[in-house]
Scaffold this active site. Structure first.
Site, short mmCIF file in Angstrom:
data_model
loop_
_atom_site.label_atom_id
_atom_site.label_comp_id
_atom_site.label_asym_id
_atom_site.label_seq_id
_atom_site.Cartn_x
_atom_site.Cartn_y
_atom_site.Cartn_z
N LYS A 1 0.87 -1.03 -0.18
CA LYS A 1 0.15 0.03 0.01
C LYS A 1 1.02 1.28 -0.10
CE LYS A 1 -3.96 -2.22 2.24
NZ LYS A 1 -5.15 -1.98 3.33
N PHE B 1 -15.41 4.26 6.78
CA PHE B 1 -13.82 4.64 6.47
C PHE B 1 -13.73 4.62 4.72
CE2 PHE B 1 -13.85 0.22 7.90
CZ PHE B 1 -13.52 -0.48 6.71
N ARG C 1 -2.40 -14.43 4.87
CA ARG C 1 -3.22 -13.60 6.05
C ARG C 1 -2.32 -13.76 7.34
NH1 ARG C 1 -7.24 -9.88 4.74
NH2 ARG C 1 -7.95 -9.94 6.72
N THR D 1 -5.41 -6.65 10.64
CA THR D 1 -5.86 -5.15 10.25
C THR D 1 -5.19 -4.19 11.04
OG1 THR D 1 -7.73 -6.17 9.42
CG2 THR D 1 -7.60 -3.66 9.16
N ARG E 1 2.54 -6.37 8.89
CA ARG E 1 1.72 -5.17 9.52
C ARG E 1 2.35 -4.84 10.81
NH1 ARG E 1 -4.36 -6.74 7.40
NH2 ARG E 1 -4.44 -5.47 5.79
N ASN F 1 -2.00 0.48 6.50
CA ASN F 1 -1.31 -0.72 7.18
C ASN F 1 -0.66 -1.54 6.26
OD1 ASN F 1 -3.51 -1.73 5.53
ND2 ASN F 1 -4.79 -2.60 7.12
N HIS G 1 -2.19 -5.39 1.69
CA HIS G 1 -3.61 -6.02 1.56
C HIS G 1 -3.13 -7.61 1.37
CE1 HIS G 1 -7.48 -6.88 -0.05
NE2 HIS G 1 -6.95 -7.63 -0.88
P1 IDP Z 1 -7.94 -6.49 5.95
O1 IDP Z 1 -7.26 -5.50 4.88
O2 IDP Z 1 -7.28 -6.70 7.28
O3 IDP Z 1 -8.73 -7.60 5.13
P2 IDP Z 1 -10.65 -5.19 6.03
O4 IDP Z 1 -11.68 -5.18 7.23
O5 IDP Z 1 -11.01 -5.97 4.69
O6 IDP Z 1 -9.19 -5.47 6.48
O7 IDP Z 1 -10.52 -3.73 5.55
C1 IDP Z 1 -9.94 -3.36 4.35
C2 IDP Z 1 -8.92 -2.06 4.70
O8 IDP Z 1 -9.95 -0.95 5.00
C3 IDP Z 1 -7.92 -2.42 5.69
O9 IDP Z 1 -6.78 -3.04 5.16
C4 IDP Z 1 -7.63 -0.89 6.20
O10 IDP Z 1 -6.88 -0.31 5.14
C5 IDP Z 1 -8.88 -0.32 6.10
N1 IDP Z 1 -9.46 -0.28 7.35
C6 IDP Z 1 -10.22 -1.23 7.77
N2 IDP Z 1 -10.88 -1.01 9.15
C7 IDP Z 1 -10.66 0.23 9.07
C8 IDP Z 1 -11.17 1.06 10.24
O11 IDP Z 1 -11.58 0.72 11.44
N3 IDP Z 1 -10.47 2.55 10.31
C9 IDP Z 1 -9.88 2.79 9.09
N4 IDP Z 1 -9.41 2.19 8.05
C10 IDP Z 1 -9.88 0.83 7.92
MG MG Z 2 -10.17 -7.56 3.85
#
Ligand code: IDP
Ligand code: MG
Length: 139
Positions: free
Chosen positions: A11, A59, A87, A93, A104, A114, A117
């Site tokens: 990212k 978000f 993962r 996350t 991460r 973070n 992906h």
């Molecule tokens: P993941 O990337 O660990 O699968 P997801 O829940 O699919 O997490 O969320 C996608 C992306 O959205 C995250 O990687 C992060 O960049 C962002 N994100 C997720 N939750 C939050 C939050 O609570 N606040 C701000 N950004 C978030």
């Molecule tokens: Mg995801």
């Protein structure tokens, strides 16, 4: 051991901080083979399309602005059990909750920025990979 492929993006926070090479080293050292890879940048519409499953989340606007703000590195990775092993390699996350030694935990700035992906299922790995790569590149 049925899963063979997953999809990843390094990212904007991580490409901007110069962590791309270090993160690719981690991925290769963990036993993944890079099937395809590209350095590219998303438009805001690209980011909205890629993350459309999150369009109702609070978000979403910040996420899509952030993901289109600077280059990313997209890649298709191969390994037995690719989705779940990847993962595990990247961690939770929220980097403050990510296990020590995960990508991460070591490279991410925040829950939004973070570092990386990783697809959450075989089905999404295929959909996400097709967003970036042609059928020829995926063959
Ligand atoms: P993941 O990337 O660990 O699968 P997801 O829940 O699919 O997490 O969320 C996608 C992306 O959205 C995250 O990687 C992060 O960049 C962002 N994100 C997720 N939750 C939050 C939050 O609570 N606040 C701000 N950004 C978030
Ligand atoms: Mg995801």
């Amino acid at each position: 051991m049925s899963t063979k492929r997953t999809f990843t993006m390094i990212k904007p926070d991580a490409t901007g901080a110069g962590y791309t090479g270090k993160i690719i080293d981690r991925i290769i050292n963990a036993g993944f083979t890079i099937k395809a890879m590209k350095w590219t940048q998303l438009s805001i519409d690209d980011a909205k399309s890629f993350y459309h499953v999150h369009s109702e989340r609070p978000f979403f606007d910040d996420l899509t602005k952030y993901m289109s703000s600077a280059p990313i590195v997209a890649a298709i990775l191969e390994k037995d059990n690719a989705v779940s092993d990847f993962r595990s390699l990247i961690g939770a996350t929220d980097p403050s909750q990510a296990a020590p030694g995960t990508i991460r935990a070591d490279f991410a700035e925040s829950i939004s920025a973070n570092a990386i992906h990783g697809s959450d299922s075989d089905e999404n790995a295929a959909i996400e990979g097709s967003f970036y790569f042609s059928a020829r590149e995926l063959a």
